[in-house]
Design an enzyme around this catalytic site. Structure first.
Site, PDB file in Angstrom:
ATOM      1  N   HIS A 149      -2.436   7.977   6.225  1.00  0.00           N
ATOM      2  CA  HIS A 149      -2.690   6.658   5.645  1.00  0.00           C
ATOM      3  C   HIS A 149      -4.095   6.217   6.066  1.00  0.00           C
ATOM      4  O   HIS A 149      -4.850   5.710   5.244  1.00  0.00           O
ATOM      5  CB  HIS A 149      -1.625   5.675   6.127  1.00  0.00           C
ATOM      6  CG  HIS A 149      -1.650   4.355   5.440  1.00  0.00           C
ATOM      7  ND1 HIS A 149      -1.643   4.233   4.065  1.00  0.00           N
ATOM      8  CD2 HIS A 149      -1.698   3.080   5.926  1.00  0.00           C
ATOM      9  CE1 HIS A 149      -1.665   2.949   3.739  1.00  0.00           C
ATOM     10  NE2 HIS A 149      -1.704   2.234   4.841  1.00  0.00           N
TER      11      HIS A 149
ATOM     12  N   HIS B  94      -9.761   1.674   0.518  1.00  0.00           N
ATOM     13  CA  HIS B  94      -8.314   1.504   0.376  1.00  0.00           C
ATOM     14  C   HIS B  94      -7.994   0.992  -1.020  1.00  0.00           C
ATOM     15  O   HIS B  94      -8.235  -0.164  -1.345  1.00  0.00           O
ATOM     16  CB  HIS B  94      -7.807   0.524   1.437  1.00  0.00           C
ATOM     17  CG  HIS B  94      -6.329   0.581   1.653  1.00  0.00           C
ATOM     18  ND1 HIS B  94      -5.453   1.045   0.693  1.00  0.00           N
ATOM     19  CD2 HIS B  94      -5.557   0.236   2.723  1.00  0.00           C
ATOM     20  CE1 HIS B  94      -4.217   0.966   1.161  1.00  0.00           C
ATOM     21  NE2 HIS B  94      -4.252   0.490   2.379  1.00  0.00           N
TER      22      HIS B  94
ATOM     23  N   CYS C   4       0.806  -1.226   0.000  1.00  0.00           N
ATOM     24  CA  CYS C   4       0.000   0.000   0.000  1.00  0.00           C
ATOM     25  C   CYS C   4       0.836   1.272   0.000  1.00  0.00           C
ATOM     26  O   CYS C   4       0.288   2.378  -0.011  1.00  0.00           O
ATOM     27  CB  CYS C   4      -0.944  -0.017   1.197  1.00  0.00           C
ATOM     28  SG  CYS C   4      -1.960  -1.515   1.220  1.00  0.00           S
TER      29      CYS C   4
ATOM     30  N   PHE D 238       2.062  -3.396   4.053  1.00  0.00           N
ATOM     31  CA  PHE D 238       2.395  -4.676   4.675  1.00  0.00           C
ATOM     32  C   PHE D 238       3.869  -4.984   4.431  1.00  0.00           C
ATOM     33  O   PHE D 238       4.390  -4.770   3.337  1.00  0.00           O
ATOM     34  CB  PHE D 238       1.551  -5.801   4.086  1.00  0.00           C
ATOM     35  CG  PHE D 238       0.153  -5.891   4.646  1.00  0.00           C
ATOM     36  CD1 PHE D 238      -0.273  -5.081   5.683  1.00  0.00           C
ATOM     37  CD2 PHE D 238      -0.750  -6.823   4.132  1.00  0.00           C
ATOM     38  CE1 PHE D 238      -1.548  -5.179   6.196  1.00  0.00           C
ATOM     39  CE2 PHE D 238      -2.031  -6.930   4.643  1.00  0.00           C
ATOM     40  CZ  PHE D 238      -2.434  -6.112   5.675  1.00  0.00           C
TER      41      PHE D 238
ATOM     42  N   LYS E 264      -9.401   7.669   2.635  1.00  0.00           N
ATOM     43  CA  LYS E 264      -9.940   6.312   2.629  1.00  0.00           C
ATOM     44  C   LYS E 264     -11.297   6.214   3.329  1.00  0.00           C
ATOM     45  O   LYS E 264     -11.997   5.218   3.160  1.00  0.00           O
ATOM     46  CB  LYS E 264      -8.939   5.349   3.275  1.00  0.00           C
ATOM     47  CG  LYS E 264      -7.633   5.187   2.503  1.00  0.00           C
ATOM     48  CD  LYS E 264      -6.709   4.198   3.186  1.00  0.00           C
ATOM     49  CE  LYS E 264      -5.382   4.069   2.451  1.00  0.00           C
ATOM     50  NZ  LYS E 264      -4.524   5.271   2.596  1.00  0.00           N
TER      51      LYS E 264
ATOM     52  N   GLU F 153      -0.267   5.349  13.622  1.00  0.00           N
ATOM     53  CA  GLU F 153       0.016   6.515  12.781  1.00  0.00           C
ATOM     54  C   GLU F 153      -0.169   7.809  13.563  1.00  0.00           C
ATOM     55  O   GLU F 153       0.606   8.758  13.398  1.00  0.00           O
ATOM     56  CB  GLU F 153      -0.883   6.515  11.550  1.00  0.00           C
ATOM     57  CG  GLU F 153      -0.526   7.631  10.579  1.00  0.00           C
ATOM     58  CD  GLU F 153      -1.326   7.601   9.293  1.00  0.00           C
ATOM     59  OE1 GLU F 153      -0.954   8.339   8.369  1.00  0.00           O
ATOM     60  OE2 GLU F 153      -2.327   6.854   9.213  1.00  0.00           O
TER      61      GLU F 153
END
Length: 413
Positions: free
Chosen positions: A304, A341, A164, A400, A336, A315
């Protein structure tokens, strides 16, 4: 030796809330959710039955019927967004040197739908029935190749695949390609078409996705105490990056400047971020240093903001560590919350949001933030858009495997 300055001269997108940048931006500032029941396939045997699909998409409105058969949907999305960005930038034959114009895209999973379809065919009808287009439809780099072929861009050309964070890494690498003098123009961003049985099933098996199936438009709720996972999405977002003097010489419209880039690794876990988000903090600090800026130069952060329990808390901590007390004075939001996403395309869309925020002086809302998590105590611009002059913005993207990235986009002066 001073670095060559890199500006943004074109933007293009196709998303769950719009088929171009204008439609998408209007939806975002109005707080419109693109999340709904999945229509691409039967979800009755899955715990998650919702996603943010590109609505009313007909590939034959964009491509010849024979061409559609050769292009995975993620490549189609990338090409559509690139066409808009290239046209927006005014890149017509004779206005650029093909040898010094390149493409770097980002995609987390590439042509996964093609992979699924051909795997099923192989097991049910035998490997001899696999399509000759299987490999060139499926491989993650092929969107960059098609953009290059269609527009005669003969410079640096490849794809970045870092989950991502892919599009941020693509944009940062494209920026440095121009700064190092290897290109004058780079087309960069991300594309994804991951709302497929295998991808949704895989993320569901990880328990990474929201299961708020009865209220899909409320499922993506970053920083809310009731968040239960992210929402799968699809689409593409492409930007045209250009060396400043080159852009000025051809009279290009300049949206903003891409001023800084930072990238780090957690070296911690295959899917979970560190609890304190220290890797993201280092990426932010690297981007600030790269741009020659300090935290108080930033007015806005596009987080994010995935709507997962671990990401949003970590975050938030990373922003507070990087910005100190000033973190409470910076506007933050999560795109998002409305588009879901977009995986490898997410950072491209969020970079365009930063551009439009600087241009318009409007910060779009984070929707569904009805009960803030006490651990998430920053100003996330809940519910409604706000008007504010923004001269510089940071966009965070994490992937990830512990991939952290941050880019800085600022007003061109």
């Amino acid at each position: 030796m001073s670095k060559r300055r890199v500006v943004i001269t074109g933007i293009g997108a196709i998303t769950p809330v719009g088929h171009n940048v204008s439609q998408t931006w209007q939806s975002l500032i109005n707080g419109v959710s693109g999340v709904a029941q999945i229509t691409h396939f039967d979800t009755s045997n899955l715990p998650t039955r919702i996603a943010a699909e590109v609505k009313n998409y007909n590939p034959e409105e964009h491509f010849d019927h024979k061409e559609v058969k050769k292009l995975d949907t993620y490549t189609q999305f990338a090409m559509i967004a690139a066409r808009e960005a290239v046209a927006d930038a005014g890149l017509v034959a004779g206005s650029f040197d093909p040898d010094r114009t390149g493409v770097i895209t980002g995609s987390g999973i590439g042509g996964i739908l093609t992979f699924e379809e051909e795997t099923i065919k192989s097991y049910t009808r035998g490997p001899s029935r696999i399509s000759p287009f299987f490999i060139p439809k499926m491989i993650g780099n092929i969107a960059a190749a098609h953009i290059s072929i269609e527009h005669n861009f003969k410079g640096v050309n490849f794809n970045v695949m870092s989950a991502c964070a892919s599009a941020n890494h693509a944009l940062g690498t494209a920026m440095r390609t121009i700064q190092y003098g290897d290109a004058d123009i780079m087309i960069s961003g991300g594309a994804e078409a991951g709302v497929t049985p295998l991808a949704v099933g895989g993320f569901s098996a990880m328990r990474a996705l929201s299961t708020r199936n009865d209220e899909p438009e409320k499922a993506s709720r970053p920083f809310d105490v009731g968040r239960d996972g992210f929402v799968m999405s699809e689409g593409a977002a492409i930007l045209v990056l250009e060396e400043l003097e080159h852009a000025l010489a051809r009279g290009a419209k300049i949206y903003a400047e891409l001023a800084g880039y930072g990238a780090t690794g957690d070296a911690y876990h295959i899917t979970a971020p560190t609890e304190d988000g220290e890797g993201s903090t280092r990426a932010i600090n690297m981007a600030l240093k790269d741009a020659g800026m300090i935290p108080t130069d930033i007015q806005y952060i596009n987080a994010h903001g995935t709507s997962t329990p671990l990401n949003d808390k970590g975050e938030t901590m990373s922003i507070k560590t990087a910005f100190g007390d000033y973190a409470y004075k910076v506007r933050v939001n999560s795109t998002k919350s409305m588009v879901g996403h977009m995986l490898g395309a997410a950072a491209g869309m969020e970079a365009i949001v930063c551009v439009k925020t600087i241009e318009s002086g409007i910060i779009h809302p984070t929707i569904n933030l009805t009960n803030p998590d006490p651990n998430c105590d920053l100003d996330y611009t809940p519910h409604t858009a706000v008007k504010q002059v923004v001269n510089a913005a940071i966009s965070n993207s994490l992937g990830f495997g512990g991939h952290n990235s941050a880019i800085i986009i600022k007003r061109y002066l």
